[in-house]
Design a protein around this motif. Structure first.
Motif, PDB file in Angstrom:
ATOM      1  N   VAL A  23     -81.731  22.452 -41.243  1.00  0.00           N
ATOM      2  CA  VAL A  23     -82.885  21.597 -41.578  1.00  0.00           C
ATOM      3  C   VAL A  23     -83.971  21.699 -40.507  1.00  0.00           C
ATOM      4  O   VAL A  23     -85.163  21.805 -40.819  1.00  0.00           O
ATOM      5  N   VAL A  24     -83.563  21.691 -39.233  1.00  0.00           N
ATOM      6  CA  VAL A  24     -84.549  21.809 -38.141  1.00  0.00           C
ATOM      7  C   VAL A  24     -85.284  23.146 -38.225  1.00  0.00           C
ATOM      8  O   VAL A  24     -86.514  23.217 -38.080  1.00  0.00           O
ATOM      9  N   LEU A  25     -84.529  24.229 -38.499  1.00  0.00           N
ATOM     10  CA  LEU A  25     -85.157  25.546 -38.664  1.00  0.00           C
ATOM     11  C   LEU A  25     -86.114  25.552 -39.857  1.00  0.00           C
ATOM     12  O   LEU A  25     -87.191  26.142 -39.794  1.00  0.00           O
ATOM     13  N   GLY A  26     -85.696  24.873 -40.957  1.00  0.00           N
ATOM     14  CA  GLY A  26     -86.555  24.779 -42.139  1.00  0.00           C
ATOM     15  C   GLY A  26     -87.868  24.089 -41.817  1.00  0.00           C
ATOM     16  O   GLY A  26     -88.947  24.544 -42.232  1.00  0.00           O
ATOM     17  N   PHE A  27     -87.807  22.988 -41.058  1.00  0.00           N
ATOM     18  CA  PHE A  27     -89.025  22.277 -40.650  1.00  0.00           C
ATOM     19  C   PHE A  27     -89.899  23.155 -39.758  1.00  0.00           C
ATOM     20  O   PHE A  27     -91.129  23.145 -39.859  1.00  0.00           O
ATOM     21  N   TYR A  28     -89.244  23.951 -38.898  1.00  0.00           N
ATOM     22  CA  TYR A  28     -89.987  24.871 -38.016  1.00  0.00           C
ATOM     23  C   TYR A  28     -90.692  25.944 -38.859  1.00  0.00           C
ATOM     24  O   TYR A  28     -91.857  26.279 -38.627  1.00  0.00           O
ATOM     25  N   PHE A  29     -89.969  26.483 -39.828  1.00  0.00           N
ATOM     26  CA  PHE A  29     -90.521  27.545 -40.684  1.00  0.00           C
ATOM     27  C   PHE A  29     -91.708  27.040 -41.498  1.00  0.00           C
ATOM     28  O   PHE A  29     -92.676  27.756 -41.695  1.00  0.00           O
ATOM     29  N   ILE A  30     -91.618  25.790 -41.988  1.00  0.00           N
ATOM     30  CA  ILE A  30     -92.717  25.256 -42.804  1.00  0.00           C
ATOM     31  C   ILE A  30     -93.935  24.970 -41.926  1.00  0.00           C
ATOM     32  O   ILE A  30     -95.075  25.100 -42.360  1.00  0.00           O
ATOM     33  N   SER A  31     -93.691  24.602 -40.678  1.00  0.00           N
ATOM     34  CA  SER A  31     -94.807  24.314 -39.758  1.00  0.00           C
ATOM     35  C   SER A  31     -95.589  25.585 -39.447  1.00  0.00           C
ATOM     36  O   SER A  31     -96.818  25.570 -39.371  1.00  0.00           O
TER      37      SER A  31
END
Length: 578
Positions: A23-31
Motif C-alpha cells: 500500500v505504501v508503494l502504491g501511494f508512492y507510485f500514484i504520487s
C-alpha cells in the motif's frame, strides 16, 4: 494445535507486513505517476523465449495491499473459527493458494498469465466451497466451477484472437487498436468472462450457492478476491467499453443485477445469503459505473466495499459460531445484549454498506450516485441506480431489526458471548478501516475534488432514498407476521423475487433437464451408436473379417480350398437343377 497456530500466525504476519509495504508503494507510485514493467525470461530455447511480464502501477499495488491485508485478518480470524478442524493446515494452505492466484491476476498485463490466476481462482474456489463435504456443498461447488468455466473459455478465445496482434500483452494494444474488429471481439469475450466471474445476470446463481464454504472463505471471496476479479479485469480493459454497444449492454445487465439482488435480499432469511446478495448488488453498482466510463470510481468502490464487506462476513461468522451453526435470522434477536462488541462491528459495517456519511462506503457510493445524476443517462438506468440504493438500506435495516432488536428467539439456554478474542481482534482491525478507509483513499485517489454541481433535489436524492429505504425496511420487519402473510397472498411475486428471478432453477434444472438429456441421447444414438457402426467399430469389424479370411487362405493348403470349391460348385448345381 501448536503447529496449526504457528502456521496461522506466520501467514498473518507475512501477509500483514506485505500489505503495508504494498500500500505504501502504491501511494508512492500514484504520487510520482510511476509504472514499472518487469519481464522475467523463464526459458530461452533457440530463438523463442518464455517470458513472464509483471505490471506494477499504483492500481495493482494498492489492490494487492488490500487483498493481503484482508486475507491476513481472515487467516487470523480462522484460527479460532476453524479451531475444531483437524485439517486446519490444509485450510490455511488453500486460502494462501487462493490469495496467490489473485496476486497473479492483479499484476499480469498478459492474457496468458491472467488465465493462470483466473483458473487458479476457479479451481481453489471449488475446493473451498466443497470444504464441508456434503451433497449441498458438492452441488454448490459444481455450480460455481461450471459457471466460471464459461468465463475461462471466453478468455481462451480472447487469447486465440490476440494472436492477430503479435503478443498477448494486451495493455500495449488497447488504445491503438480500439476501433478494430478483432479488438471489439476480444472486448466482448472479456466482458463475458468478467460477467461470469462477477456473477452478473444470467450467471448470478452461483454466488449465493458459494455460501456453502466456511465463513472465513466467504469473507475473503466476497470482499476482495474471486468476485472482484471480473471487475478488476474490466477496469484494465475499460478503453474498450466506451463509444460502442458493449458499455450499454453491460450497463443494462449490471443495473438489472443490482436491482434483482437488492429485491431478493428483502425476501431472504439466511444470514449469509442476505450478505451474499448484498455483494451481488454492489458488484452490479461497480460494473454499471464502469460501463458508464468511470473506471477510477469503480476501483474506489471496489476497495472501500472490500473493507466493510469482509467485516460484515466476519461478524456474521461470529454470530453463526455462537448460535451453534444456525443461520436463520428469525431465530436471532436481542444479540446486541449478549454480543455487544460483535453487534457494534456488525452495525458499523451495515451502516458503511448503506452509505452512512463519513464511513467508508459513503465516500465511494455517494460520489458514484452524484456522478450518475450529473451524467447523460436514460431514465430506466437512473431509476435502477436509486431504487437499488433504497433496497440496499431496506434489507440492511430489516436484517438489523431481525437480529439485533427484541427478544432472543432461540433456546433459553444458550452460549452467546463476546469472549472469542482472536475473532474479535480480526474484526476490530477491519472496523478501523471501515471507518477511516474511505476518507484516506479518497484523499489519495482524488487529491483534486471533483466539481459536481447539482440542484438541491438531486443532491439530496441519495440521502432521501436511503432514509425512505431504512424506514420501509424497518416497517416491513416490525410487522413481521403480517408481512409474511401478505407475502403468502402474493406468492407468485414472492417466489419470483425471492429466488433471484428463478435464475438458480434455470442454471441447474434448466441446464440439466433438456440440454444435458438431449446431449445424452445424442451421445448414445450417434457417438456410441451409428457413428460407431458406420465409423471406427464398423471398419474394425469389416477389416478384421477380411483379415481373418485372408489369414485362413494363407495358413491352409490350396488342395483343401480346391476340394471345398468343388464341393460348393456341386451343391450349387444340385440346388439349381434339382
Amino acid at each position: 494445535m501448536l503447529k496449526s497456530l504457528s502456521i496461522c500466525l506466520i501467514s498473518f504476519l507475512v501477509l500483514f507486513m506485505s500489505a503495508i509495504v504494498s500500500v505504501v508503494l502504491g501511494f508512492y507510485f500514484i504520487s510520482y505517476d510511476l509504472v514499472y514493467f518487469i519481464e522475467w525470461e523463464v526459458l530461452s530455447l533457440n530463438s523463442g523465449a518464455i517470458v513472464m511480464t509483471f505490471l506494477f502501477d499504483w492500481m495493482s499495488l494498492i489492490f494487492m495491499g488490500f487483498v493481503m491485508f484482508i486475507s491476513s485478518l481472515v487467516i487470523f480470524y480462522s484460527e479460532e473459527y476453524m479451531g475444531g478442524d483437524l485439517n486446519i493446515n490444509r485450510f490455511i494452505m488453500l486460502v494462501l493458494m487462493f490469495v496467490l492466484s489473485m496476486m497473479f491476476l492483479i499484476i499480469s498485463p498478459n492474457l496468458i498469465s491472467i488465465l493462470l490466476g483466473w483458473d487458479g481462482l476457479g479451481l481453489v474456489s471449488y475446493l473451498l466451497v466443497i470444504y464441508y463435504q456434503n451433497v449441498k456443498s458438492y452441488n454448490a461447488g459444481m455450480l460455481t466451477a461450471l459457471s466460471n468455466r464459461i468465463g475461462d473459455v471466453a478468455l481462451l478465445l480472447a487469447i486465440a484472437w490476440m494472436l492477430n496482434f503479435g503478443s498477448w500483452n494486451y495493455i500495449y494494444y488497447l488504445e491503438s487498436s480500439k476501433g478494430s474488429l478483432p479488438m471489439m471481439i476480444i472486448g466482448a469475450l472479456v466482458v463475458l468472462a468478467a460477467m461470469t466471474k462477477s456473477a452478473q445476470i444470467p450467471f448470478s446463481s452461483w454466488l449465493p450457492a458459494a455460501m456453502a464454504a466456511p465463513t472465513p472463505v466467504s469473507a475473503l471471496v466476497h470482499s476482495s478476491t474471486l468476485v472482484t476479479a471480473g471487475v478488476y479485469l474490466l477496469i484494465r480493459f475499460n478503453n474498450l467499453l466506451t463509444g460502442n454497444y458493449l458499455g450499454s449492454f453491460l450497463l443494462l445487465f449490471a443495473g438489472l443485477t443490482m436491482f434483482m439482488a437488492g429485491l431478493g435480499a428483502n425476501f431472504e432469511f439466511d444470514l449469509k445469503k442476505i450478505i451474499a446478495l448484498s455483494t451481488l448488488s454492489q458488484l452490479g453498482l461497480m460494473m454499471s459505473i464502469l460501463a458508464m466510463g468511470f473506471p477510477s470510481l469503480a476501483f474506489f468502490h471496489l476497495l472501500t466495499h472490500a473493507l466493510f464487506k469482509a467485516l460484515l462476513f466476519m461478524c456474521a461468522g461470529a454470530i453463526i459460531h455462537n448460535m451453534k451453526d444456525s443461520q436463520d435470522i428469525r431465530f436471532m434477536g436481542g444479540l446486541v445484549v449478549h454480543m455487544p462488541l460483535t453487534s457494534s462491528c456488525f452495525n458499523l459495517s451495515n451502516l458503511a454498506l448503506c452509505g452512512m456519511p463519513f464511513l467508508a462506503g459513503f465516500y465511494s457510493k455517494d460520489l458514484i450516485l452524484e456522478v450518475v445524476s450529473l451524467s447523460y443517462l436514460n431514465l430506466f438506468s437512473f431509476i435502477l441506480y436509486f431504487f437499488s440504493t433504497g433496497l440496499t438500506v431496506c434489507y440492511s435495516f430489516r436484517l438489523v431489526y431481525y437480529s439485533m432488536s427484541g427478544e432472543f428467539n432461540s433456546l433459553s439456554l444458550h452460549p452467546l458471548n463476546d469472549e472469542g478474542w482472536v475473532m474479535l481482534r480480526g474484526m476490530l482491525g477491519l472496523s478501523i478501516m471501515a471507518v477511516m478507509g474511505g476518507s484516506m483513499l479518497s484523499w489519495v485517489l482524488f487529491p483534486t475534488p471533483s466539481m459536481i454541481c447539482l440542484p438541491l433535489i438531486l443532491k439530496t436524492l441519495a440521502l432521501s432514498v436511503s432514509i425512505i429505504g431504512a424506514w420501509v425496511g424497518y416497517e416491513l420487519a416490525k410487522f413481521a407476521l403480517n408481512y409474511d402473510l401478505q407475502t403468502l397472498r402474493y406468492y407468485l411475486f414472492t417466489s419470483f423475487a425471492g429466488s433471484m428471478w428463478f435464475l438458480p432453477f434455470i442454471s441447474t434444472y434448466g441446464v440439466s433437464n433438456w440440454p444435458l438429456k438431449t446431449g445424452g441421447y445424442v451421445f448414445k444414438s450417434f457417438d456410441q451408436g451409428w457413428s460407431e457402426y458406420c465409423g471406427a467399430q464398423g471398419l474394425y469389424s469389416v477389416f478384421s473379417f477380411w483379415s481373418r479370411l485372408n489369414q485362413g487362405w494363407q495358413n491352409n493348403d490350396l488342395k483343401t480350398y480346391l476340394i471345398g470349391f468343388v464341393l460348393w460348385v456341386i451343391v450349387l448345381l444340385v440346388l439349381v437343377f434339382f
